[in-house]
Write a protein that holds these residues in place. Sequence first.
Motif, PDB file in Angstrom:
ATOM      1  N   PRO A  30     122.954  63.959 -36.492  1.00  0.00           N
ATOM      2  CA  PRO A  30     124.210  64.622 -36.821  1.00  0.00           C
ATOM      3  C   PRO A  30     125.249  64.411 -35.730  1.00  0.00           C
ATOM      4  CG  PRO A  30     122.618  66.197 -35.987  1.00  0.00           C
ATOM      5  CD  PRO A  30     121.886  64.896 -36.136  1.00  0.00           C
ATOM      6  N   SER A  31     126.473  64.382 -36.108  1.00  0.00           N
ATOM      7  CA  SER A  31     127.552  64.237 -35.151  1.00  0.00           C
ATOM      8  C   SER A  31     127.765  65.557 -34.433  1.00  0.00           C
ATOM      9  CB  SER A  31     128.836  63.830 -35.876  1.00  0.00           C
ATOM     10  OG  SER A  31     129.939  63.916 -34.996  1.00  0.00           O
ATOM     11  N   ILE A  32     127.987  65.474 -33.096  1.00  0.00           N
ATOM     12  CA  ILE A  32     128.318  66.688 -32.368  1.00  0.00           C
ATOM     13  C   ILE A  32     129.802  66.686 -32.009  1.00  0.00           C
ATOM     14  CG2 ILE A  32     125.999  67.081 -31.488  1.00  0.00           C
ATOM     15  CD1 ILE A  32     126.920  65.891 -28.811  1.00  0.00           C
ATOM     16  N   THR A  79     121.064  70.100 -34.283  1.00  0.00           N
ATOM     17  CA  THR A  79     120.297  70.110 -35.533  1.00  0.00           C
ATOM     18  C   THR A  79     119.656  71.472 -35.794  1.00  0.00           C
ATOM     19  OG1 THR A  79     118.289  69.308 -34.426  1.00  0.00           O
ATOM     20  CG2 THR A  79     119.785  67.652 -35.351  1.00  0.00           C
ATOM     21  N   ASN A  80     119.858  72.420 -34.896  1.00  0.00           N
ATOM     22  CA  ASN A  80     119.297  73.753 -35.083  1.00  0.00           C
ATOM     23  C   ASN A  80     120.157  74.525 -36.073  1.00  0.00           C
ATOM     24  OD1 ASN A  80     119.363  76.808 -34.230  1.00  0.00           O
ATOM     25  ND2 ASN A  80     117.378  76.019 -33.582  1.00  0.00           N
ATOM     26  N   VAL A  81     119.545  75.043 -37.119  1.00  0.00           N
ATOM     27  CA  VAL A  81     120.318  75.667 -38.193  1.00  0.00           C
ATOM     28  C   VAL A  81     121.070  76.903 -37.707  1.00  0.00           C
ATOM     29  CG1 VAL A  81     118.450  77.110 -39.107  1.00  0.00           C
ATOM     30  CG2 VAL A  81     120.264  76.305 -40.634  1.00  0.00           C
ATOM     31  N   ASP A  82     120.470  77.669 -36.793  1.00  0.00           N
ATOM     32  CA  ASP A  82     121.170  78.838 -36.267  1.00  0.00           C
ATOM     33  C   ASP A  82     122.388  78.433 -35.445  1.00  0.00           C
ATOM     34  OD1 ASP A  82     119.537  80.759 -37.420  1.00  0.00           O
ATOM     35  OD2 ASP A  82     118.117  80.743 -35.764  1.00  0.00           O
ATOM     36  N   SER A  83     122.256  77.344 -34.669  1.00  0.00           N
ATOM     37  CA  SER A  83     123.403  76.861 -33.896  1.00  0.00           C
ATOM     38  C   SER A  83     124.545  76.449 -34.815  1.00  0.00           C
ATOM     39  CB  SER A  83     122.978  75.673 -33.017  1.00  0.00           C
ATOM     40  OG  SER A  83     122.039  76.057 -32.050  1.00  0.00           O
ATOM     41  N   GLU A 102     133.338  72.517 -42.945  1.00  0.00           N
ATOM     42  CA  GLU A 102     132.815  71.201 -42.565  1.00  0.00           C
ATOM     43  C   GLU A 102     131.479  71.325 -41.845  1.00  0.00           C
ATOM     44  OE1 GLU A 102     133.851  67.536 -39.527  1.00  0.00           O
ATOM     45  OE2 GLU A 102     135.523  68.714 -40.323  1.00  0.00           O
ATOM     46  N   LEU A 103     131.362  72.300 -40.943  1.00  0.00           N
ATOM     47  CA  LEU A 103     130.102  72.491 -40.223  1.00  0.00           C
ATOM     48  C   LEU A 103     128.987  72.946 -41.158  1.00  0.00           C
ATOM     49  CD1 LEU A 103     131.096  74.083 -36.819  1.00  0.00           C
ATOM     50  CD2 LEU A 103     129.761  72.011 -37.159  1.00  0.00           C
ATOM     51  N   TYR A 104     129.278  73.877 -42.047  1.00  0.00           N
ATOM     52  CA  TYR A 104     128.257  74.295 -43.003  1.00  0.00           C
ATOM     53  C   TYR A 104     127.804  73.100 -43.844  1.00  0.00           C
ATOM     54  CZ  TYR A 104     129.315  79.215 -42.008  1.00  0.00           C
ATOM     55  OH  TYR A 104     129.481  80.427 -41.397  1.00  0.00           O
ATOM     56  N   SER A 105     128.719  72.231 -44.187  1.00  0.00           N
ATOM     57  CA  SER A 105     128.369  71.058 -44.987  1.00  0.00           C
ATOM     58  C   SER A 105     127.462  70.109 -44.197  1.00  0.00           C
ATOM     59  CB  SER A 105     129.634  70.333 -45.453  1.00  0.00           C
ATOM     60  OG  SER A 105     130.391  71.171 -46.314  1.00  0.00           O
ATOM     61  N   ARG A 106     127.704  69.990 -42.886  1.00  0.00           N
ATOM     62  CA  ARG A 106     126.784  69.215 -42.051  1.00  0.00           C
ATOM     63  C   ARG A 106     125.387  69.837 -42.107  1.00  0.00           C
ATOM     64  NH1 ARG A 106     130.031  68.242 -36.321  1.00  0.00           N
ATOM     65  NH2 ARG A 106     131.987  67.420 -37.211  1.00  0.00           N
ATOM     66  N   GLY A 107     125.351  71.168 -42.054  1.00  0.00           N
ATOM     67  CA  GLY A 107     124.062  71.842 -42.133  1.00  0.00           C
ATOM     68  C   GLY A 107     123.383  71.632 -43.466  1.00  0.00           C
ATOM     69  N   PRO A 115     119.094  78.785 -47.765  1.00  0.00           N
ATOM     70  CA  PRO A 115     120.038  79.655 -48.479  1.00  0.00           C
ATOM     71  C   PRO A 115     121.133  80.217 -47.590  1.00  0.00           C
ATOM     72  CG  PRO A 115     117.953  80.792 -48.113  1.00  0.00           C
ATOM     73  CD  PRO A 115     117.735  79.367 -47.709  1.00  0.00           C
ATOM     74  N   TRP A 116     120.875  80.360 -46.281  1.00  0.00           N
ATOM     75  CA  TRP A 116     121.894  80.914 -45.391  1.00  0.00           C
ATOM     76  C   TRP A 116     123.142  80.029 -45.371  1.00  0.00           C
ATOM     77  CZ3 TRP A 116     121.293  85.627 -43.116  1.00  0.00           C
ATOM     78  CH2 TRP A 116     119.993  86.158 -43.069  1.00  0.00           C
ATOM     79  N   LEU A 117     122.948  78.716 -45.370  1.00  0.00           N
ATOM     80  CA  LEU A 117     124.080  77.796 -45.322  1.00  0.00           C
ATOM     81  C   LEU A 117     124.944  77.936 -46.574  1.00  0.00           C
ATOM     82  CD1 LEU A 117     122.127  74.781 -43.883  1.00  0.00           C
ATOM     83  CD2 LEU A 117     124.015  75.943 -42.720  1.00  0.00           C
TER      84      LEU A 117
END
Length: 328
Positions: A30-32, A79-83, A102-107, A115-117
């Motif tokens: 993933p892009s940071i 790549t950590n979902v909580d991050s 955009e960040l949620y979409s990366r997740g 489901p959190w995303l």
Amino acid sequence: MTASQFSRSFAVLAFAYVGSVCALHAQTAPSITEPVAPRFQTISLLGDTLRTLPLAPVVRQRYEQQLADARRAYERTPTNVDSIIWYARRLGYLGRLRESIELYSRGVALYPDNPWLFRHRGHRYLSVRDFPAAVRDLERATALVQGRPDEVEPDGQPNANNTPIGTLQSNVGYHLALAHYLLGDYTKAATVAQREVNAATNDDRRVSMAHWLYMSLRRSGRNAEAAQVLIPMQRNMNIIENQAYHRLMLLYKGVLPADSVLNVAPSGELSVTDASAAYGVANWHWYNDRKAEGMALWRRIVAGGQWGAFGTVAAEADVARFRAPAQR
């Protein structure tokens, strides 16, 4: 093949394999990089360009510090979902909604079954007035949590008791009912809201869902059912956060007068909480045949500038839906 020939062949193959793995990683990692900041966040339902969320300086400063902390955590573990979720949530609190989405979409690309995303991205689609996208995400979240134990949702901005009142499933349901309501599908909104009222485990959740259930039923002309929703509403409920919803329910029941619910600052501005309360009062006027009062109050809410509040979003939707054709 001699041993030396084998060693050379193995080395070539190993080098090629490592190269291919590195190339694959480069393609999938993933892009940071920072999410792209748009020129504006969205267009309101009345055609206004919405850019910067109005926040008090002290609130903005706190949110910026929280965002900086979340950004550092994301950069360490992208790549950590909580991050991902917390960085996106902190962007959302500052009104940087498109970057948040955009960040949620990366997740979602990394964790398509989380489901959190979908719950959080659906919330932000509501904020940018993309109600169909919100319904899709929140229905996906609903499907993903079926049969799973519920989980408490940590608060981004803790309440006075530092006690979270929401869970993953209750927040999915709340936002899904709201999405249907904003689309004008009051039957679906009432179905979801009734389910959440039945499942509520505290009075805060009970009054917030009962509020949207009551309004959905009144909009549907199901007045007798709406009256039943008011029966359990009492003054002495244990409310931590949702005082505005609680007062509204008592207003609908006839226990409180309207002027005890609707508060406007001397400047005429409405806070986020006041926008929610004002929206309920406007509806109370509307379906009690005081259409002019209801429309005037919806317009005041929109003019108040708190465009991130759900009360304002709903007021926009109603002004757009019910204004005279010549005003469209």
